[in-house]
Design a protein around this motif. Sequence first.
Motif, short mmCIF file in Angstrom:
data_model
loop_
_atom_site.label_atom_id
_atom_site.label_comp_id
_atom_site.label_asym_id
_atom_site.label_seq_id
_atom_site.Cartn_x
_atom_site.Cartn_y
_atom_site.Cartn_z
N ARG A 64 0.82 -1.20 0.00
CA ARG A 64 0.00 0.00 0.00
C ARG A 64 0.86 1.26 0.00
O ARG A 64 0.60 2.21 -0.73
CB ARG A 64 -0.93 0.00 1.21
CG ARG A 64 -2.38 0.07 0.83
CD ARG A 64 -3.32 0.07 2.01
NE ARG A 64 -3.50 -1.29 2.48
CZ ARG A 64 -3.23 -1.73 3.70
NH1 ARG A 64 -2.82 -0.90 4.62
NH2 ARG A 64 -3.40 -2.98 4.03
N ASP A 65 1.92 1.26 0.84
CA ASP A 65 2.81 2.41 0.90
C ASP A 65 3.53 2.63 -0.42
O ASP A 65 3.62 3.77 -0.91
CB ASP A 65 3.84 2.24 2.03
CG ASP A 65 3.22 2.32 3.41
OD1 ASP A 65 2.06 2.80 3.53
OD2 ASP A 65 3.89 1.91 4.37
N SER A 117 2.54 1.60 -3.33
CA SER A 117 1.52 1.99 -4.31
C SER A 117 1.23 3.48 -4.23
O SER A 117 1.12 4.15 -5.25
CB SER A 117 0.25 1.17 -4.08
OG SER A 117 -0.77 1.59 -4.93
N LYS A 118 1.12 4.00 -3.01
CA LYS A 118 0.89 5.44 -2.84
C LYS A 118 2.10 6.24 -3.34
O LYS A 118 1.95 7.27 -3.98
CB LYS A 118 0.63 5.77 -1.37
CG LYS A 118 -0.72 5.33 -0.89
CD LYS A 118 -0.88 5.62 0.59
CE LYS A 118 -2.18 5.05 1.12
NZ LYS A 118 -2.28 5.20 2.58
N LYS A 119 3.30 5.72 -3.04
CA LYS A 119 4.53 6.43 -3.40
C LYS A 119 4.69 6.53 -4.91
O LYS A 119 5.09 7.56 -5.44
CB LYS A 119 5.72 5.69 -2.78
CG LYS A 119 7.05 6.34 -3.04
CD LYS A 119 8.16 5.56 -2.35
CE LYS A 119 9.52 6.16 -2.63
NZ LYS A 119 10.58 5.39 -1.99
N TYR A 120 4.38 5.45 -5.64
CA TYR A 120 4.62 5.41 -7.08
C TYR A 120 3.34 5.54 -7.91
O TYR A 120 3.35 5.25 -9.09
CB TYR A 120 5.34 4.11 -7.45
CG TYR A 120 6.74 4.04 -6.88
CD1 TYR A 120 7.73 4.88 -7.35
CD2 TYR A 120 7.05 3.14 -5.86
CE1 TYR A 120 9.01 4.83 -6.82
CE2 TYR A 120 8.32 3.09 -5.33
CZ TYR A 120 9.30 3.93 -5.81
OH TYR A 120 10.55 3.89 -5.30
N ARG A 121 2.26 5.96 -7.29
CA ARG A 121 0.97 6.05 -7.98
C ARG A 121 1.06 6.95 -9.22
O ARG A 121 0.58 6.58 -10.29
CB ARG A 121 -0.10 6.56 -7.03
CG ARG A 121 -1.46 6.71 -7.71
CD ARG A 121 -2.54 7.16 -6.76
NE ARG A 121 -2.82 6.07 -5.85
CZ ARG A 121 -3.02 6.23 -4.55
NH1 ARG A 121 -3.00 7.41 -4.02
NH2 ARG A 121 -3.26 5.19 -3.78
N ASP A 122 1.68 8.12 -9.09
CA ASP A 122 1.73 9.06 -10.22
C ASP A 122 2.54 8.49 -11.37
O ASP A 122 2.12 8.56 -12.53
CB ASP A 122 2.32 10.40 -9.76
CG ASP A 122 1.43 11.09 -8.75
OD1 ASP A 122 0.20 10.82 -8.76
OD2 ASP A 122 1.94 11.89 -7.95
#
Length: 186
Positions: free
Chosen positions: A79-80, A82-87
């Motif tokens: 999850r972390d 995913s949030k970090k590399y979402r963009d």
Amino acid sequence: MNGKKAKVNLASHPLRNRRFFFVLLAAAAGIFLLVAALTLLSAAKSRSREAALRDSLDRMAGLTRTAQKEKDDWSLQVRDLSKKYRDVLGSINDIILAKTFSWVDFFSGLEEALPAGSFISSIAPVQAVEGKIELRFKVVSQNLNDLLALIQKLNALGFKNISVKNEASQDGQLISEILLTHERAI
């Protein structure tokens, strides 16, 4: 009376052989004691098996709790990340869906640029916009001349902003981290 007791047997059929009945009674008592001993032995074995099964069940419950905790930790890490590399991943997925970037051309160019004996050990996108992608990758070369030849070929093939971020030597090989930009040819 002279001190002797009189034996009075009022039974209609008096016992003729009492020894046989005492032996029969002793055999029945022996069989009862044997069955009781076997029952106690079986109960003791059953309790020891039950204790072993309970210990095994407790170990399995502990392993299950440990596995669940590890699963939760991994899920949190995913999850972390995913949030970090979402963009970045969203941009790359948009490029893939829009089909504005040719991965075949990109990897063909990399393959063509690699000198013999060199190989790419990892590759990761850094940024992606419409038809343009910035990548970071590690290449393992035999020597510095191979690395310089790779950079020159990448430049000749139209890759932009080529820069070597760091180098390390391991087992007689040169491991370099390279950052570059590749644009779709129009």
